[in-house]
Structure formats: structure tokens, C-alpha cells
Write an enzyme that holds these catalytic residues in place. Structure first.
Site, PDB file in Angstrom:
ATOM      1  N   LEU A 162       0.699  -1.153   0.233  1.00  9.40           N
ATOM      2  CA  LEU A 162       0.208   0.034   0.137  1.00  9.40           C
ATOM      3  C   LEU A 162       1.137   1.203   0.160  1.00  9.40           C
ATOM      4  O   LEU A 162       0.528   2.286  -0.758  1.00  9.40           O
ATOM      5  CB  LEU A 162      -0.909   0.027   1.183  1.00  9.40           C
ATOM      6  N   GLN A 194       5.130   2.953   1.502  1.00  9.86           N
ATOM      7  CA  GLN A 194       6.348   2.903   2.023  1.00  9.86           C
ATOM      8  C   GLN A 194       6.756   4.431   3.038  1.00  9.86           C
ATOM      9  O   GLN A 194       6.415   5.097   2.315  1.00  9.86           O
ATOM     10  CB  GLN A 194       7.263   2.542   0.997  1.00  9.86           C
ATOM     11  N   GLY A 195       6.926   3.895   4.364  1.00 14.08           N
ATOM     12  CA  GLY A 195       7.657   5.147   4.953  1.00 14.08           C
ATOM     13  C   GLY A 195       9.154   4.945   5.211  1.00 14.08           C
ATOM     14  O   GLY A 195       9.770   4.298   4.348  1.00 14.08           O
ATOM     15  N   ALA A 220       9.345   1.197   7.117  1.00 23.34           N
ATOM     16  CA  ALA A 220       8.486   0.462   7.244  1.00 23.34           C
ATOM     17  C   ALA A 220       7.709   0.552   5.736  1.00 23.34           C
ATOM     18  O   ALA A 220       7.606   1.270   4.910  1.00 23.34           O
ATOM     19  CB  ALA A 220       7.284   0.901   7.981  1.00 23.34           C
ATOM     20  N   ASP A 255       3.696  15.318  14.148  1.00 22.39           N
ATOM     21  CA  ASP A 255       4.008  15.264  12.344  1.00 22.39           C
ATOM     22  C   ASP A 255       2.735  15.325  11.689  1.00 22.39           C
ATOM     23  O   ASP A 255       2.622  14.496  10.848  1.00 22.39           O
ATOM     24  CB  ASP A 255       4.748  13.871  12.226  1.00 22.39           C
TER      25      ASP A 255
END
Ligand code: AMP
Length: 446
Positions: free
Chosen positions: A21, A23-24, A27, A137
């Protein structure tokens, strides 16, 4: 590629993995489906090694604790956390509508639509603040939408509990995305997390209505200067009420900046909204604040802001929560969210040597008239002498070495009546073990 159990797309026999779904930084997020209920979920996979390398253990632990604390219709819910030796899996509510950012990227939103998202954002933020949680954030990328187009605030990776405030009551970590961060966060003077979040909400409101950022410059220093002076210009389509509200939110002085309560009183904000149960009740706040203490267990930390105020005991720094996670049966962290007196499996950390732990357990067994047997793999088995309801009570005790001076001891029922076991655990075993317990897992330190 992620490692799947049994070489299939199944995680812990519970969830089926689907497509990627998003990407960070640390993660990858996959679509998932519960095998038991068919419910759609999002599975965030974090590489333990990566966070260990960059020292993000405390941040990740905070993320787990924080997400367990905040259950609200506009906050992305954490269902459970699991871990293998190399990875951590966050099972999250699935936001089918994706990022709100994608909508804004296509152009500015109509006033009513922007207001609806802003209302949902502010109620979520108010709720989080009432629980001592500051997001820190907030930006459109962290705002997701469900299948009904409702806002879900996500990514608590940078959030901090109220406990990480220093003596002056201010947060001291500079984080967040430059375009959305408050001037006092940039100036690194220490800041009030609530007021900093309000600033970010103001920037978000501007972006939703304008389709571009209020503070922007190719030169970062120039951008910081503009933020510091709240130098922005509203486009001509902004109604006067919005301009006025924005000027109160984008106030460079955090002390005079508008509060969440005042935003909720604003007539433009309230338009079209059922405001009867808007604010979080005090009773509600207190209930959850108590939980926050048990969930966020400073005993497991070595360093980082979360330990600043509470941790008085000397901690071994080569020992962290992930060691314990990796050693736990089933690698299921849901215990973090379960009341300890109802758990059939309890764990404690001992600073005693393994032989002295075994001697102590043998002594206790004698007093409780339990037979002690040694099984393979360092497991002690304590067995009742008499047959009771549901058969003979049998308890397995396993000792793991974490470091030469720290052992993790796991106590669990292997057979017999659950009630008899819990009674014995609470009334006899736990009090008798006190001498050798340094810390019970998941319990508050007194
Ligand atoms: P994060 O690491 O939390 O910033 O997630 C990275 C990206 O994955 C996000 O920007 C979203 O596009 C996507 N994502 C994260 N969580 C979810 C979710 N619960 N449902 C749907 N997409 C998600």
C-alpha cells in the site's frame, strides 16, 4: 520482499498479506485480511534491525503504546502488534481511501469539504491531546481516508507521551516536516506539543483550501524565516472568517496562539457540525490516563526522552524490549494491551542467577505442595499432587538468559483449571516470587 511464514502469504496463521500500500522511512505497509473474520487490515512491517541500527527502539515502543491509547473514529486504530525475531508487524485499521494528500494534489478542495476534514482533524487532535498524546508530525500525508471518506489520523511514529516532557513541561525533540512545523519547534527552545500540533493543523487547513503551502521557499533558511514571522498570504478566494481563524492559528507566539477549545467555538469551524459531544469528558480522560501508565512501561527502556522523568533505577543498556519480545512465546505483544491479572502467562525479569532462580522456585513449590520436574530445554514443571476440576494443575516455568546478569522468567499454565491456576498465581506464586523479581512484565514500577 518480506519474509512470510510457511513460505505463503500468511502471517502467524492469522492474516493474509496482499499488495504493497505504501512505504515510509522504516516501514512497508501491505494490505491484509484476517483469516478468521475476513476483515480488511493494513499490515505495517518494520525491520527490527533497521530500527536497532538507528536507535529508534524507544520511538517504536512509543508508537505501540500511543496507538493503544488513542481509540477514536478519526484516529487510525491499532488492532495488534506481533513480532518475529527480525520483524515487527503492526496490524492496523485499513484506510481504503488512501492519503488525503492525493486529493489535494489534484487541486484545492471546496470550502465545505475542507471544513469537514478540518473538523475531523481537530476532534481527533483534541482527543489525542486529552490523553496526553501529541502527534508532532501532522501533515496531509499522515491523514488517510476510510471507504466513507472519513479522516483517519495515522503515523504516530513521531508522537510523544506527556511523560516525555521535561521539568519545564515542554517537549525537546525537533522533528516533523519543515513546511508544517511550528516556529518554536524550529527554534529548538522546547515547545508545548499541543500548541505545535495546532500550528500544523492551521497549515493543513491552508493547504486544503488553497491547494498549496502557506510557507514555501526553495531556500530552507528563507522558509524558516517566513515560518518564524508567520509570513503568508491568503489567496483571494479565502473567506474573511477563514482568514481570521488562520491568523489566530498561525500565530508565531505559542502562548497567544488559539487553543483547540477556542477553535471548536469558532462559528466557521462549527458550521454543519453536531457539536453536542465534541469535547472529551474529564472522566474519560482520567480513565485512560491511568492506562497510559501501565501501557508505557519505562522499565524496558535504556535511554531516550521517554525515560527522562520517571526512570530512577540504573538500567542495563545492552538489554531492550525487543530482546524480550523475541523470547516471548508466540511473539505476541498484545499483552501490552491486556490487564495483567487476567493473563495466563506472566513474565518477570530477575537479576538473580539461573541456579538461584531455580532454587527459589523449588522452595516455593515445596511450600505450595507442588511436585517439581525438570523438562528438556530449561523448563521447570510444577505439578499439583491432587486431581482437581479439569485435571491436575500443571505450571511450566521457563528461564531465558538475556544477559549474564538478567534473566527473563516465563510462568504459564500447561494444564488444569484456569481459575485455580489464576488464583494460585495471584495469591501464592506471585507474592512468593517477589524476592527474585526485579520487574514484572507489563506492570507499573513502584
Ligand atoms: P507510514 O509508514 O505509516 O507513513 O505509511 C506509509 C504509507 O502507507 C502511507 O503514506 C499510506 O499511503 C500507506 N498506509 C499506511 N497505513 C495505511 C492504512 N492503514 N491503510 C491504507 N494505507 C496505509
Amino acid at each position: 520482499m518480506i519474509t512470510m511464514e510457511n513460505k505463503t502469504n500468511i502471517l502467524m496463521q492469522r492474516y493474509e498479506f496482499g499488495r504493497l500500500l505504501g512505504q515510509g522511512n522504516f516501514a512497508k505497509v501491505y494490505y491484509g485480511r484476517s483469516l478468521a473474520t475476513g476483515q480488511s487490515v493494513a499490515i505495517k512491517v518494520i525491520d527490527k534491525e533497521k530500527i536497532l541500527k538507528v536507535g529508534l527502539i524507544n520511538q517504536t515502543k512509543r508508537e505501540i503504546s500511543v496507538m493503544g491509547l488513542v481509540k477514536h473514529p478519526n484516529v487510525l486504530q491499532l488492532y495488534e502488534v506481533m513480532a518475529t525475531k527480525t520483524k515487527i508487524y503492526f496490524v492496523l485499521e485499513y484506510a481504503k481511501g488512501g492519503e488525503l494528500f492525493n486529493k489535494v494534489a489534484k487541486g484545492r478542495l471546496k470550502e465545505d469539504i475542507a471544513r469537514k476534514y478540518f473538523q475531523q482533524l481537530i476532534t481527533a487532535v483534541d482527543f489525542c491531546h486529552s490523553r496526553g498524546v501529541y502527534h508532532r508530525d501532522l501533515k496531509p500525508e499522515n491523514l488517510l481516508l476510510d471507504e466513507n471518506g472519513n479522516l483517519k489520523v495515522s503515523d504516530f511514529g513521531l508522537s510523544a507521551l506527556a511523560e516525555s516532557k521535561r521539568q519545564d513541561g515542554l517537549l525537546h525533540t525537533t522533528c516533523g516536516t519543515p513546511a508544517y512545523v511550528a516556529p518554536e519547534v524550529i527554534s529548538r527552545k522546547g515547545y508545548d506539543g499541543a500548541k505545535a500540533d495546532i500550528w500544523s493543523c492551521g497549515v493543513i487547513l491552508f493547504v486544503l483550501l488553497a491547494g498549496y503551502l502557506p510557507f514555501h521557499d526553495s531556500n530552507l533558511m528563507e522558509m524558516y524565516r517566513k515560518i518564524g514571522k508567520a509570513e503568508y498570504k491568503c489567496p483571494n478566494w479565502f473567506p474573511p472568517e477563514v482568514r481570521k481563524l488562520l491568523s489566530r492559528i498561525l500565530d508565531p507566539n505559542p502562548y497567544t496562539r488559539i487553543s483547540v477549545a477556542k477553535i471548536m467555538d469558532n462559528p466557521w469551524f462549527r458550521k454543519g457540525m453536531d457539536c453536542t459531544h465534541l469535547r472529551t469528558s474529564v472522566e474519560d480522560k482520567e480513565k485512560v490516563t491511568l492506562n497510559a501508565d501501565t501501557l508505557f512501561d519505562p522499565k524496558q527502556s535504556c535511554s531516550g526522552p521517554s525515560t527522562d522523568t520517571k526512570l530512577k533505577v540504573t538500567k542495563p543498556c545492552n538489554f531492550n524490549a525487543f530482546d524480550i519480545i523475541s523470547l516471548s512465546t508466540g511473539f505476541d505483544l498484545s499483552g501490552l494491551f491486556v490487564r495483567n491479572d487476567q493473563k495466563e502467562e506472566v513474565q518477570f525479569i530477575s537479576k538473580n542467577s539461573a541456579p538461584s532462580i531455580i532454587t527459589k522456585i523449588e522452595d516455593i513449590a515445596k511450600c505450595l505442595r507442588l511436585k517439581v520436574m525438570k523438562k528438556e530445554g530449561g523448563v521447570l514443571k510444577l505439578e499439583g499432587l491432587n486431581e482437581c476440576r479439569n485435571g491436575t494443575l500443571s505450571i511450566d516455568i521457563e528461564i531465558f538468559e538475556i544477559t549474564s546478569s538478567f534473566h527473563l522468567v516465563e510462568v504459564r499454565k500447561s494444564s488444569g483449571d484456569p481459575l485455580d491456576y489464576l488464583k494460585m498465581l495471584k495469591q501464592n506464586l506471585k507474592p512468593a516470587l517477589t524476592e527474585i523479581v526485579w520487574a514484572w512484565q507489563g506492570e507499573q514500577q513502584h
